[in-house]
Scaffold this motif. Structure first.
Motif, PDB file in Angstrom:
ATOM      1  N   TYR A 125       0.826  -1.209   0.000  1.00  0.00           N
ATOM      2  CA  TYR A 125       0.000   0.000   0.000  1.00  0.00           C
ATOM      3  C   TYR A 125       0.858   1.256   0.000  1.00  0.00           C
ATOM      4  O   TYR A 125       0.532   2.248  -0.662  1.00  0.00           O
TER       5      TYR A 125
ATOM      6  N   LEU B 286       2.158   1.633  -3.537  1.00  0.00           N
ATOM      7  CA  LEU B 286       1.109   2.160  -4.420  1.00  0.00           C
ATOM      8  C   LEU B 286       0.851   3.642  -4.167  1.00  0.00           C
ATOM      9  O   LEU B 286       0.594   4.406  -5.109  1.00  0.00           O
ATOM     10  N   PHE B 287       0.928   4.067  -2.922  1.00  0.00           N
ATOM     11  CA  PHE B 287       0.743   5.477  -2.590  1.00  0.00           C
ATOM     12  C   PHE B 287       1.810   6.328  -3.267  1.00  0.00           C
ATOM     13  O   PHE B 287       1.500   7.335  -3.928  1.00  0.00           O
TER      14      PHE B 287
ATOM     15  N   TRP C  99       3.681   5.425  -5.843  1.00  0.00           N
ATOM     16  CA  TRP C  99       3.551   5.259  -7.284  1.00  0.00           C
ATOM     17  C   TRP C  99       2.462   6.170  -7.846  1.00  0.00           C
ATOM     18  O   TRP C  99       2.647   6.779  -8.905  1.00  0.00           O
ATOM     19  N   ILE C 100       1.335   6.273  -7.152  1.00  0.00           N
ATOM     20  CA  ILE C 100       0.240   7.124  -7.631  1.00  0.00           C
ATOM     21  C   ILE C 100       0.659   8.591  -7.629  1.00  0.00           C
ATOM     22  O   ILE C 100       0.369   9.336  -8.575  1.00  0.00           O
ATOM     23  N   ILE C 101       1.354   9.010  -6.583  1.00  0.00           N
ATOM     24  CA  ILE C 101       1.817  10.404  -6.547  1.00  0.00           C
ATOM     25  C   ILE C 101       2.793  10.666  -7.687  1.00  0.00           C
ATOM     26  O   ILE C 101       2.699  11.684  -8.390  1.00  0.00           O
TER      27      ILE C 101
ATOM     28  N   PHE D 297       3.009   9.021 -10.516  1.00  0.00           N
ATOM     29  CA  PHE D 297       2.243   8.943 -11.759  1.00  0.00           C
ATOM     30  C   PHE D 297       1.534  10.267 -12.039  1.00  0.00           C
ATOM     31  O   PHE D 297       1.571  10.780 -13.160  1.00  0.00           O
ATOM     32  N   ILE D 298       0.911  10.838 -11.018  1.00  0.00           N
ATOM     33  CA  ILE D 298       0.173  12.099 -11.198  1.00  0.00           C
ATOM     34  C   ILE D 298       1.131  13.242 -11.510  1.00  0.00           C
ATOM     35  O   ILE D 298       0.824  14.107 -12.336  1.00  0.00           O
TER      36      ILE D 298
ATOM     37  N   VAL E 115       4.948   3.006 -16.385  1.00  0.00           N
ATOM     38  CA  VAL E 115       3.874   2.027 -16.549  1.00  0.00           C
ATOM     39  C   VAL E 115       4.437   0.691 -17.038  1.00  0.00           C
ATOM     40  O   VAL E 115       4.017  -0.376 -16.569  1.00  0.00           O
TER      41      VAL E 115
ATOM     42  N   SER F 265       6.099  -1.023 -14.162  1.00  0.00           N
ATOM     43  CA  SER F 265       5.061  -1.524 -13.245  1.00  0.00           C
ATOM     44  C   SER F 265       4.449  -2.804 -13.795  1.00  0.00           C
ATOM     45  O   SER F 265       4.168  -3.743 -13.043  1.00  0.00           O
TER      46      SER F 265
ATOM     47  N   THR G 122       8.807  13.682  -5.308  1.00  0.00           N
ATOM     48  CA  THR G 122       7.791  12.718  -4.873  1.00  0.00           C
ATOM     49  C   THR G 122       8.270  11.923  -3.669  1.00  0.00           C
ATOM     50  O   THR G 122       7.527  11.750  -2.693  1.00  0.00           O
TER      51      THR G 122
END
Length: 194
Positions: free
Chosen positions: A67, A70-71, A73-75, A77-78, A92, A95, A147
């Motif tokens: 988790y 993923l947190f 990674w999402i930041i 990614f954005i 991507v 991943s 990040t």
């Protein structure tokens, strides 16, 4: 009106309506419970000693590492969406490769080569380093650094403060957990908030 073969059954005995004010509410089904002694505990708490904090960080990084990853990674990614399209595509792809490796591990649980010869931590660290090198080469190193600098303190703060279910079941006392009510265990009013 047609009844299509259905017959309406008329009750043979009638019971007098009972008043709900006289009787306490009984559970209708086995999954319904009465919550007279319901205590709600907050799963966030400051550890008492530095050793407890280090142990909690290690345990939470092991249990919640996916988790946390993923947190971050999402930041990342954005932050890559508006300016760094090539870096985003490479992120991507890496991943996807990581996911395929983890699915391969799960598909062959008895494989000697995948589980004993090649260490999973080594492969995942290698994939993470390759992803970072690709991001630096495509000039997204600043995005990666910012990040990580913003997300890692949040991850570590959560890892220090989060109490796992195992800790709650092992230490049910009020010394480690802070209840949201102001009642003590013997039923009287007290200030046992930690």
């Amino acid at each position: 009106m047609a009844s299509f073969g259905t017959v309406q059954r008329i009750p043979t005995s009638s019971s007098p309506p009972s008043s709900s004010a006289d009787q306490p509410k009984e559970p209708k089904a086995p999954h319904e419970k009465q919550f007279k002694d319901f205590n709600f505990y907050c799963p966030l708490n400051i550890p008492l000693t530095p050793e407890a904090a280090a142990l909690r960080i290690i345990r939470n990084l092991g249990n919640l590492g996916l988790y946390y990853t993923l947190f971050v990674w999402i930041i990342l990614f954005i932050t890559l969406i508006p300016q760094r399209k090539v870096s985003l595509i490479l992120l991507v792809i890496m991943s996807y490769v990581t996911t395929l490796y983890l699915l391969l591990l799960r598909a062959y649980p008895n494989s000697y080569v995948l589980h004993r010869v090649i260490d999973k931590r080594f492969v995942l660290a290698l994939l993470a380093i390759a992803t970072m090198v690709q991001l630096i080469i495509t000039r997204a190193g600043i995005h990666l650094g910012v990040t990580l600098a913003c997300a890692m303190p949040l991850v570590l703060l959560h890892a220090v403060l989060w109490i796992s279910d195992r800790e709650i079941s092992e230490n049910p006392g009020v010394a480690e957990l802070a209840p949201l009510s102001n009642k003590s265990e013997n039923g009287g009013e007290g200030s046992d908030l930690v």
